[in-house]
Design a protein around this motif. Structure first.
Motif, PDB file in Angstrom:
ATOM      1  N   ILE A   9      -1.171  59.859  76.769  1.00  0.00           N
ATOM      2  CA  ILE A   9      -0.476  60.745  77.702  1.00  0.00           C
ATOM      3  C   ILE A   9      -0.852  60.241  79.087  1.00  0.00           C
ATOM      4  N   LYS A  10       0.146  59.751  79.805  1.00  0.00           N
ATOM      5  CA  LYS A  10      -0.089  59.063  81.074  1.00  0.00           C
ATOM      6  C   LYS A  10      -0.447  60.075  82.162  1.00  0.00           C
ATOM      7  N   PRO A  11      -0.921  59.592  83.329  1.00  0.00           N
ATOM      8  CA  PRO A  11      -1.374  60.522  84.375  1.00  0.00           C
ATOM      9  C   PRO A  11      -0.330  61.554  84.800  1.00  0.00           C
ATOM     10  N   GLU A  52       1.150  42.047  78.013  1.00  0.00           N
ATOM     11  CA  GLU A  52       2.515  41.517  77.810  1.00  0.00           C
ATOM     12  C   GLU A  52       3.389  41.687  79.043  1.00  0.00           C
ATOM     13  N   HIS A  53       3.006  42.582  79.951  1.00  0.00           N
ATOM     14  CA  HIS A  53       3.844  42.846  81.127  1.00  0.00           C
ATOM     15  C   HIS A  53       3.339  42.149  82.387  1.00  0.00           C
ATOM     16  N   GLN A  54       2.228  41.406  82.303  1.00  0.00           N
ATOM     17  CA  GLN A  54       1.717  40.719  83.499  1.00  0.00           C
ATOM     18  C   GLN A  54       2.773  39.767  84.029  1.00  0.00           C
ATOM     19  N   PHE A  85       6.716  58.054  66.273  1.00  0.00           N
ATOM     20  CA  PHE A  85       6.316  58.538  67.589  1.00  0.00           C
ATOM     21  C   PHE A  85       7.231  57.986  68.666  1.00  0.00           C
ATOM     22  N   ARG A  86       7.651  56.721  68.535  1.00  0.00           N
ATOM     23  CA  ARG A  86       8.560  56.171  69.548  1.00  0.00           C
ATOM     24  C   ARG A  86       9.902  56.908  69.534  1.00  0.00           C
ATOM     25  N   SER A  87      10.281  57.399  68.373  1.00  0.00           N
ATOM     26  CA  SER A  87      11.475  58.231  68.280  1.00  0.00           C
ATOM     27  C   SER A  87      11.265  59.576  68.981  1.00  0.00           C
ATOM     28  N   GLN A  91      13.714  56.859  74.827  1.00  0.00           N
ATOM     29  CA  GLN A  91      13.853  55.584  75.533  1.00  0.00           C
ATOM     30  C   GLN A  91      12.919  55.510  76.735  1.00  0.00           C
ATOM     31  N   THR A  92      12.601  54.262  77.134  1.00  0.00           N
ATOM     32  CA  THR A  92      11.664  54.018  78.232  1.00  0.00           C
ATOM     33  C   THR A  92      12.091  54.715  79.527  1.00  0.00           C
ATOM     34  N   ASP A  93      13.373  54.617  79.859  1.00  0.00           N
ATOM     35  CA  ASP A  93      13.888  55.192  81.113  1.00  0.00           C
ATOM     36  C   ASP A  93      14.172  56.683  80.895  1.00  0.00           C
ATOM     37  N   ILE A 102      10.513  63.588  74.136  1.00  0.00           N
ATOM     38  CA  ILE A 102       9.506  63.923  75.156  1.00  0.00           C
ATOM     39  C   ILE A 102       9.986  63.456  76.531  1.00  0.00           C
ATOM     40  N   ARG A 103      10.402  62.194  76.611  1.00  0.00           N
ATOM     41  CA  ARG A 103      10.837  61.663  77.904  1.00  0.00           C
ATOM     42  C   ARG A 103      12.154  62.289  78.351  1.00  0.00           C
ATOM     43  N   GLY A 104      13.044  62.575  77.394  1.00  0.00           N
ATOM     44  CA  GLY A 104      14.340  63.161  77.730  1.00  0.00           C
ATOM     45  C   GLY A 104      14.236  64.611  78.169  1.00  0.00           C
ATOM     46  N   GLU A 112      10.439  55.760  92.156  1.00  0.00           N
ATOM     47  CA  GLU A 112       9.309  54.859  92.357  1.00  0.00           C
ATOM     48  C   GLU A 112       9.536  53.524  91.650  1.00  0.00           C
ATOM     49  N   LYS A 113       8.655  52.550  91.946  1.00  0.00           N
ATOM     50  CA  LYS A 113       8.811  51.203  91.372  1.00  0.00           C
ATOM     51  C   LYS A 113       8.468  51.162  89.896  1.00  0.00           C
ATOM     52  N   VAL A 114       7.730  52.161  89.434  1.00  0.00           N
ATOM     53  CA  VAL A 114       7.399  52.244  88.011  1.00  0.00           C
ATOM     54  C   VAL A 114       8.036  53.506  87.435  1.00  0.00           C
ATOM     55  N   GLN A 115       8.534  53.396  86.223  1.00  0.00           N
ATOM     56  CA  GLN A 115       9.051  54.575  85.536  1.00  0.00           C
ATOM     57  C   GLN A 115       7.878  55.410  85.043  1.00  0.00           C
ATOM     58  N   LYS A 116       7.801  56.627  85.544  1.00  0.00           N
ATOM     59  CA  LYS A 116       6.776  57.563  85.083  1.00  0.00           C
ATOM     60  C   LYS A 116       7.384  58.316  83.907  1.00  0.00           C
ATOM     61  N   ASN A 117       6.946  57.938  82.707  1.00  0.00           N
ATOM     62  CA  ASN A 117       7.643  58.447  81.517  1.00  0.00           C
ATOM     63  C   ASN A 117       6.706  59.119  80.512  1.00  0.00           C
ATOM     64  N   LEU A 118       5.589  59.630  81.016  1.00  0.00           N
ATOM     65  CA  LEU A 118       4.752  60.609  80.313  1.00  0.00           C
ATOM     66  C   LEU A 118       3.884  60.096  79.174  1.00  0.00           C
TER      67      LEU A 118
HETATM   68  P1  DAT Z   1       7.671  51.482  76.497  1.00  0.00           P
HETATM   69  O1  DAT Z   1       6.617  52.303  77.184  1.00  0.00           O
HETATM   70  O2  DAT Z   1       8.886  52.295  76.211  1.00  0.00           O
HETATM   71  O3  DAT Z   1       7.148  50.716  75.307  1.00  0.00           O
HETATM   72  P2  DAT Z   1       7.602  48.938  77.937  1.00  0.00           P
HETATM   73  O4  DAT Z   1       6.489  48.538  77.030  1.00  0.00           O
HETATM   74  O5  DAT Z   1       8.779  48.033  78.036  1.00  0.00           O
HETATM   75  O6  DAT Z   1       8.158  50.399  77.574  1.00  0.00           O
HETATM   76  O7  DAT Z   1       7.041  49.115  79.425  1.00  0.00           O
HETATM   77  C1  DAT Z   1       5.776  49.700  79.663  1.00  0.00           C
HETATM   78  C2  DAT Z   1       5.915  50.702  80.781  1.00  0.00           C
HETATM   79  O8  DAT Z   1       6.272  50.033  82.008  1.00  0.00           O
HETATM   80  C3  DAT Z   1       7.033  51.727  80.574  1.00  0.00           C
HETATM   81  O9  DAT Z   1       6.604  52.817  79.794  1.00  0.00           O
HETATM   82  C4  DAT Z   1       7.379  52.120  81.980  1.00  0.00           C
HETATM   83  C5  DAT Z   1       7.177  50.824  82.753  1.00  0.00           C
HETATM   84  N1  DAT Z   1       8.444  50.084  82.888  1.00  0.00           N
HETATM   85  C6  DAT Z   1       9.029  49.344  81.914  1.00  0.00           C
HETATM   86  N2  DAT Z   1      10.160  48.751  82.359  1.00  0.00           N
HETATM   87  C7  DAT Z   1      10.281  49.132  83.652  1.00  0.00           C
HETATM   88  C8  DAT Z   1      11.236  48.850  84.681  1.00  0.00           C
HETATM   89  N3  DAT Z   1      12.299  48.072  84.468  1.00  0.00           N
HETATM   90  N4  DAT Z   1      11.059  49.436  85.892  1.00  0.00           N
HETATM   91  C9  DAT Z   1       9.997  50.216  86.130  1.00  0.00           C
HETATM   92  N5  DAT Z   1       9.050  50.513  85.211  1.00  0.00           N
HETATM   93  C10 DAT Z   1       9.186  49.979  83.994  1.00  0.00           C
END
Ligand code: DAT
Ligand code: MG
Length: 136
Positions: A9-11, A52-54, A85-87, A91-93, A102-104, A112-118
């Motif tokens: 559960i994210k911040p 994986e996201h670096q 759980f992913r169901s 979706q991420t957005d 949960i996210r919906g 913001e630059k990052v999706q805050k998705n709980l």
């Molecule tokens: P998920 O959390 O659905 O597995 P992910 O692994 O692709 O998604 O990304 C990790 C987190 O990074 C995601 O929960 C929210 C953020 N994120 C992903 N894609 C993004 C984007 N295009 N813009 C902003 N934040 C993003």
């Protein structure tokens, strides 16, 4: 054989007082909470967790967001729990995540630059075992 997944559960979820609501949905679905703790993530944990996201444009905003307050980490168990759980999460957005998830139901865009998705949920058995070892 029962499966395990890492749920975070994210911040934003902790700050908005949604920890109970999110865990309620996990339990109501029938999954078992095997481990549970609240903690402040370290930069090392996040670098490993999000390796994986670096290099992606949202990477640093994501790390800064995850450092912005406490998170709740859980190991959740049940058959097909990784997919299940992913169901539940949706979706991420959060703007397009289906109502009922949960996210919906609980998330939105905050400009913001990052999706805050709980929530976070592992996406494979390999990821789940790797991520559980980072947080527990
Ligand atoms: P998920 O959390 O659905 O597995 P992910 O692994 O692709 O998604 O990304 C990790 C987190 O990074 C995601 O929960 C929210 C953020 N994120 C992903 N894609 C993004 C984007 N295009 N813009 C902003 N934040 C993003
Ligand atoms: Mg992911």
């Amino acid at each position: 054989m029962s499966e395990r997944t890492l749920v975070l559960i994210k911040p934003d979820g902790v700050d908005r007082g949604l920890t109970g609501e999110i865990l309620r949905r996990v339990e109501a679905k029938g999954y078992r909470i095997a481990e549970l703790k609240q903690l402040s993530a370290s930069e090392d944990q996040l670098a490993a967790h999000y390796a994986e996201h670096q290099g992606k444009p949202f990477y640093q905003p994501l790390v800064d967001f995850m450092l912005s307050g406490p998170v709740v980490a859980a190991v959740v168990e049940g058959d097909e729990v990784i997919k299940g759980f992913r169901s539940l999460a949706g979706q991420t957005d959060p703007t397009v995540a289906a109502p009922g998830t949960i996210r919906g139901d609980l998330g939105r865009d905050w400009g913001e630059k990052v999706q805050k998705n709980l929530v976070h949920g592992s996406d494979s058995v390999e990821s789940a075992e790797r991520e559980i070892s980072i947080w527990f």
